[in-house]
Write an enzyme that holds these catalytic residues in place. Structure first.
Site, PDB file in Angstrom:
ATOM      1  N   ASP A 120     -29.701  29.315  47.512  1.00  0.00           N
ATOM      2  CA  ASP A 120     -30.464  28.721  46.420  1.00  0.00           C
ATOM      3  C   ASP A 120     -31.075  27.400  46.856  1.00  0.00           C
ATOM      4  O   ASP A 120     -30.986  27.015  48.026  1.00  0.00           O
ATOM      5  CB  ASP A 120     -29.623  28.609  45.149  1.00  0.00           C
ATOM      6  N   MET A 123     -25.299  16.995  38.288  1.00  0.00           N
ATOM      7  CA  MET A 123     -26.348  17.512  37.389  1.00  0.00           C
ATOM      8  C   MET A 123     -26.615  16.540  36.242  1.00  0.00           C
ATOM      9  O   MET A 123     -26.836  16.963  35.105  1.00  0.00           O
ATOM     10  CB  MET A 123     -25.933  18.886  36.805  1.00  0.00           C
ATOM     11  N   LYS A 151     -32.465  28.601  41.326  1.00  0.00           N
ATOM     12  CA  LYS A 151     -31.514  27.697  40.693  1.00  0.00           C
ATOM     13  C   LYS A 151     -31.853  26.249  40.906  1.00  0.00           C
ATOM     14  O   LYS A 151     -31.302  25.574  41.761  1.00  0.00           O
ATOM     15  CB  LYS A 151     -30.101  27.942  41.218  1.00  0.00           C
TER      16      LYS A 151
HETATM   17  N1  SAH Z   1     -21.258  23.066  44.391  1.00  0.00           N
HETATM   18  C1  SAH Z   1     -22.020  21.861  44.534  1.00  0.00           C
HETATM   19  C2  SAH Z   1     -22.517  21.320  43.213  1.00  0.00           C
HETATM   20  C3  SAH Z   1     -23.479  22.217  42.529  1.00  0.00           C
HETATM   21  S1  SAH Z   1     -24.063  21.557  41.013  1.00  0.00           S
HETATM   22  C4  SAH Z   1     -21.171  20.818  45.268  1.00  0.00           C
HETATM   23  O1  SAH Z   1     -19.964  21.011  45.448  1.00  0.00           O
HETATM   24  O2  SAH Z   1     -21.735  19.810  45.682  1.00  0.00           O
HETATM   25  C5  SAH Z   1     -25.570  20.845  41.519  1.00  0.00           C
HETATM   26  C6  SAH Z   1     -25.468  19.340  41.522  1.00  0.00           C
HETATM   27  O3  SAH Z   1     -24.817  18.891  42.680  1.00  0.00           O
HETATM   28  C7  SAH Z   1     -26.811  18.636  41.558  1.00  0.00           C
HETATM   29  O4  SAH Z   1     -27.376  18.561  40.277  1.00  0.00           O
HETATM   30  C8  SAH Z   1     -26.398  17.283  42.065  1.00  0.00           C
HETATM   31  O5  SAH Z   1     -25.835  16.512  41.040  1.00  0.00           O
HETATM   32  C9  SAH Z   1     -25.286  17.612  43.026  1.00  0.00           C
HETATM   33  N2  SAH Z   1     -25.765  17.637  44.415  1.00  0.00           N
HETATM   34  C10 SAH Z   1     -25.707  18.673  45.271  1.00  0.00           C
HETATM   35  N3  SAH Z   1     -26.210  18.330  46.472  1.00  0.00           N
HETATM   36  C11 SAH Z   1     -26.574  17.051  46.390  1.00  0.00           C
HETATM   37  C12 SAH Z   1     -27.143  16.112  47.280  1.00  0.00           C
HETATM   38  N4  SAH Z   1     -27.457  16.434  48.551  1.00  0.00           N
HETATM   39  N5  SAH Z   1     -27.389  14.867  46.835  1.00  0.00           N
HETATM   40  C13 SAH Z   1     -27.080  14.505  45.577  1.00  0.00           C
HETATM   41  N6  SAH Z   1     -26.538  15.353  44.703  1.00  0.00           N
HETATM   42  C14 SAH Z   1     -26.281  16.599  45.077  1.00  0.00           C
END
Ligand code: SAH
Length: 460
Positions: free
Chosen positions: A248, A383, A270
């Site tokens: 995604d 998020m 997504k």
């Molecule tokens: N499973 C993922 C989270 C998915 S929800 C994890 O463990 O990181 C998606 C959210 O993750 C985004 O809205 C953001 O808040 C955060 N996120 C994921 N990658 C990111 C990044 N490189 N920098 C900042 N926030 C990030």
């Protein structure tokens, strides 16, 4: 490609070797190991070569080479110190359309010997097409150390049961999957540890269990927050083995490039307003692909079990008894914190940390705001960008001071990472002005103050 690598059967094949010095002896050793019936032509021969011929039933014609000596051979090797003789052998062999190798003279050869890693019956041949035998040998040394000696045993075991498995699993894909899993799993481990009896029992058991219906596997793999160096070895290994990759928007391009060139890449979307493929369809797709016998990697940003809906994706697989594995990844909070120089806990600032979804259903009513009062707890909102004004307002209304430091980390761990800082009272204005792009992570708590002294990238 100047040469085609092939594995030639020389069992009982007549092979002529012209020359019988040290270099020729080396070649003779190899040819005898491959079962060739050797005729050596040379006025003098090393002791070892004479011994080899005696052991393997070869012949030594103790005289100089003469045209006509090659009749009846299937393969010719020349290794004399006399370049005129070598050239003559090459010409004669060419005239008879015989494959010929002249040691150290690629221009006189129609075939060359590669460097080999010998785990008989498993063979790895390395060739630089005659350009740099030294490089080929260096590479061989590396591969030698990578390929366990017991792989030969594994290949032998597979050979013994090849027909048995073919009868039980007549179709190609299930059979290939069966073997891949057997080799990489417990069966392979048992064979390499020398417990072949146990391995055989397990093999029979697996064959009985599968009932001829063998499915693929699904790996739910955490790809980390973006920087490809933050992937685990296991994630990379599985990604490189996948037939199909579902990914995604959170998964960065350099990570996708690690997949096999021939793997099918499926984008399932997504982003907030861009649910390219609804969750139920993703779940179904994973199942369907596995039932087709594919090795499927579902790449998730960060960690699959942290706001990743990983649980939902494997439920359906579990119901259908499709084998799956979940591989943890570095979650965005860890990545963002480390790359922004904001420790999530710190003896002087925070004794606990909480990961909270900022994706607020029905406005903001679904979070227990009263539970976020503690000034010694760091809060990390995933998020949360769209809901940021409500998050700040609710935290303040429920007892957090307006001066509480806040960081918004944009595209954490990637080259474009930015860290915006402020307080619960001011961060809304900062975001309004700077317009950070997704994905962003919000960190709330006094640990954010440490960013100034600990950040080593010098962001805003
Ligand atoms: N499973 C993922 C989270 C998915 S929800 C994890 O463990 O990181 C998606 C959210 O993750 C985004 O809205 C953001 O808040 C955060 N996120 C994921 N990658 C990111 C990044 N490189 N920098 C900042 N926030 C990030």
């Amino acid at each position: 490609m100047r040469y085609l690598p092939v594995c030639l059967s020389l069992q009982d094949a007549p092979v002529t070797l012209v020359g019988a010095g040290i270099v020729a002896t080396r070649k003779a050793r190899l040819l005898c190991r491959a079962g060739a019936q050797l005729t050596v032509i040379a006025p003098e021969a090393t002791g070892e070569l004479q011994q080899l011929l005696a052991q393997h039933g070869g012949k030594w014609q103790q005289r100089a080479y003469a045209s006509g000596d090659l009749a009846g051979s299937t393969l010719v090797v020349a290794a004399t110190p006399d370049s005129a003789v070598n050239a003559q052998v090459s010409r004669d062999a060419g005239g008879l359309n015989l494959p010929v190798n002249v040691v150290d003279s690629p221009e006189l050869c129609s075939f060359i010997f590669p460097s080999i890693v010998d785990r008989d019956p498993l063979l790895i041949a390395i060739s630089s097409s005659g350009q740099s035998p030294v490089l080929a040998r260096l590479l061989r040394r590396k591969i030698e150390s990578l390929v366990p000696a017991a792989y030969g045993r594994l290949a032998q075991f597979a050979g013994r049961f090849r027909d048995r498995v073919k009868t039980a699993l007549p179709e190609d894909t299930p059979r290939r999957l069966f073997w891949e899993q057997a080799m990489e799993g417990t069966i392979g481990e048992q064979v390499m540890a020398g417990r072949e009896q146990r391995a055989q029992e397990l093999l029979e058991q697996r064959l009985a269990e599968t009932d001829g219906l063998y499915t693929g596997e699904v790996y739910l793999v955490g790809a980390g927050p973006g920087d490809p160096d933050l992937m685990t070895f296991k994630a990379v290994r599985l990604l490189q083995s996948a037939d199909v990759v579902l990914y995604d928007a959170l998964v960065s391009a350099p990570i996708l490039e690690m997949a096999r060139r021939d793997a099918k890449m499926i984008y399932v979307g997504k982003r907030r307003a861009d649910h390219a493929v609804p969750q139920e369809q993703i779940n179904q797709l994973l199942l369907d692909l596995a039932l087709e016998g594919k090795r499927v990697v579902r790449l998730k940003g960060g960690d699959p079990f942290i706001f990743g809906r990983g649980g939902e994706e494997i439920e359906l697989l579990a119901q259908h008894r499709v084998p799956f594995q979940v591989v943890p990844g570095i979650t965005a909070a860890s990545g963002a914190a480390c790359y922004a120089g904001i420790p999530l806990t710190h003896r002087d600032h925070a004794q606990s940390v909480r990961f909270v979804t900022g994706h607020l259903k029905d406005g903001s009513s679904n979070l227990d705001w009263d539970s976020f009062r503690s000034t010694t707890e760091t809060l990390v909102f995933y998020m949360g960008l769209v809901g940021l004004p409500q998050i700040c307002a609710q935290l303040t209304a429920h007892g957090r001071s307006g001066d509480t430091p806040v960081a918004v980390v944009e595209r954490a761990t990637l080259d474009e990472q930015r860290v915006l800082t402020g307080t619960l009272a001011t961060i809304g204005g900062v975001v309004e002005r700077e317009q950070p792009k997704a994905p962003t992570l919000i960190i709330v708590g006094s640990v954010v103050q440490l960013h100034q002294s600990l950040a080593w990238f010098g962001e805003a």
